[in-house]
Scaffold this motif. Structure first.
Motif, PDB file in Angstrom:
ATOM      1  N   LEU A 183      10.830  92.197 -15.704  1.00  0.00           N
ATOM      2  CA  LEU A 183      11.790  91.700 -14.706  1.00  0.00           C
ATOM      3  C   LEU A 183      11.068  91.141 -13.482  1.00  0.00           C
ATOM      4  O   LEU A 183      11.473  90.117 -12.932  1.00  0.00           O
ATOM      5  CB  LEU A 183      12.762  92.814 -14.300  1.00  0.00           C
ATOM      6  N   THR A 184       9.996  91.798 -13.079  1.00  0.00           N
ATOM      7  CA  THR A 184       9.208  91.289 -11.953  1.00  0.00           C
ATOM      8  C   THR A 184       8.613  89.935 -12.298  1.00  0.00           C
ATOM      9  O   THR A 184       8.631  89.010 -11.480  1.00  0.00           O
ATOM     10  CB  THR A 184       8.104  92.289 -11.568  1.00  0.00           C
ATOM     11  N   GLY A 185       8.102  89.817 -13.511  1.00  0.00           N
ATOM     12  CA  GLY A 185       7.563  88.526 -13.935  1.00  0.00           C
ATOM     13  C   GLY A 185       8.619  87.434 -13.908  1.00  0.00           C
ATOM     14  O   GLY A 185       8.359  86.316 -13.452  1.00  0.00           O
ATOM     15  N   ARG A 196       9.457  86.266 -10.393  1.00  0.00           N
ATOM     16  CA  ARG A 196       8.411  85.449  -9.752  1.00  0.00           C
ATOM     17  C   ARG A 196       8.356  84.046 -10.335  1.00  0.00           C
ATOM     18  O   ARG A 196       7.639  83.194  -9.825  1.00  0.00           O
ATOM     19  CB  ARG A 196       7.056  86.118  -9.896  1.00  0.00           C
ATOM     20  N   THR A 197       9.101  83.814 -11.397  1.00  0.00           N
ATOM     21  CA  THR A 197       9.139  82.493 -12.011  1.00  0.00           C
ATOM     22  C   THR A 197      10.071  81.621 -11.176  1.00  0.00           C
ATOM     23  O   THR A 197      11.247  81.899 -11.063  1.00  0.00           O
ATOM     24  CB  THR A 197       9.667  82.574 -13.453  1.00  0.00           C
ATOM     25  N   LEU A 210      13.774  90.659  -1.118  1.00  0.00           N
ATOM     26  CA  LEU A 210      15.080  90.801  -1.751  1.00  0.00           C
ATOM     27  C   LEU A 210      15.528  89.543  -2.493  1.00  0.00           C
ATOM     28  O   LEU A 210      16.641  89.515  -3.024  1.00  0.00           O
ATOM     29  CB  LEU A 210      16.124  91.190  -0.691  1.00  0.00           C
ATOM     30  N   ALA A 211      14.675  88.532  -2.529  1.00  0.00           N
ATOM     31  CA  ALA A 211      14.990  87.260  -3.191  1.00  0.00           C
ATOM     32  C   ALA A 211      16.291  86.665  -2.655  1.00  0.00           C
ATOM     33  O   ALA A 211      17.153  86.235  -3.399  1.00  0.00           O
ATOM     34  CB  ALA A 211      15.040  87.424  -4.711  1.00  0.00           C
ATOM     35  N   MET A 212      16.401  86.658  -1.325  1.00  0.00           N
ATOM     36  CA  MET A 212      17.574  86.105  -0.643  1.00  0.00           C
ATOM     37  C   MET A 212      17.110  84.985   0.274  1.00  0.00           C
ATOM     38  O   MET A 212      15.982  85.019   0.757  1.00  0.00           O
ATOM     39  CB  MET A 212      18.246  87.151   0.260  1.00  0.00           C
ATOM     40  N   ASP A 213      18.001  84.052   0.538  1.00  0.00           N
ATOM     41  CA  ASP A 213      17.664  83.100   1.591  1.00  0.00           C
ATOM     42  C   ASP A 213      18.000  83.762   2.930  1.00  0.00           C
ATOM     43  O   ASP A 213      18.709  84.765   2.992  1.00  0.00           O
ATOM     44  CB  ASP A 213      18.372  81.755   1.395  1.00  0.00           C
TER      45      ASP A 213
END
Length: 154
Positions: A144-146, A149-150, A70-73
């Motif tokens: 968006l996925t790329g 991941r950046t 989820l790209a969360m801390d």
């Protein structure tokens, strides 16, 4: 109050018209509002739907992989789990193999709510994809996925 510095209005227009971050934020807010409105009848926000879906694994996941997905801390994820736990949708238990770790379980009620939300998500998602005139949804997802991941500045 002025400190003698001036940013030309043309710069403001350039940022408005070209800033990927601004455009992504605006799109994300719009999508969130659409899904929040659609999921309201089942008592979920779009973020809660994503979180419940991220917990729907054969074996209950631990916090770290869910946070990465989820790209969360971890702290933000823990805070997001609290209302779901209070509402009986999620159970947080110590991992029996590593007592320092926590496993995140969907409760029966959580699975029922998720199951009732999925058809709503499918219907709205299909409508949004159909409305992407001139854009291939798979290409957009890939881009968006790329971007997600950046993690280093260019």
């Amino acid at each position: 109050m002025s400190n003698g510095r001036h940013v030309p209005f043309e710069t403001t227009l350039q940022v408005r018209d070209t800033c990927l971050c601004l455009h992504a934020q605006r799109a994300a807010r719009t999508l969130s509002r659409l899904f929040d409105d659609a999921l309201r009848p089942v008592g979920l926000t779009s973020g809660q739907f994503s979180l419940l879906n991220a917990l729907n694994w054969p074996d209950p996941p631990s916090i770290a992989p869910v946070a990465r997905l989820l790209a969360m801390d971890r702290t933000t994820l823990t805070a997001a789990l609290k209302p779901l736990e209070r509402n009986g949708l999620v159970l947080i238990e110590k991992d029996p193999t590593d007592r320092r770790n926590r496993r995140l379980h969907l409760t029966d009620r959580g699975l029922q709510v998720l199951a009732s939300a999925v058809p709503i998500w499918r219907q709205l998602h299909a409508a949004i994809e159909a409305g992407l005139s001139g854009l291939d949804p798979d290409n957009l997802r890939g881009a968006l996925t790329g971007l997600s991941r950046t993690n280093t500045a260019v």
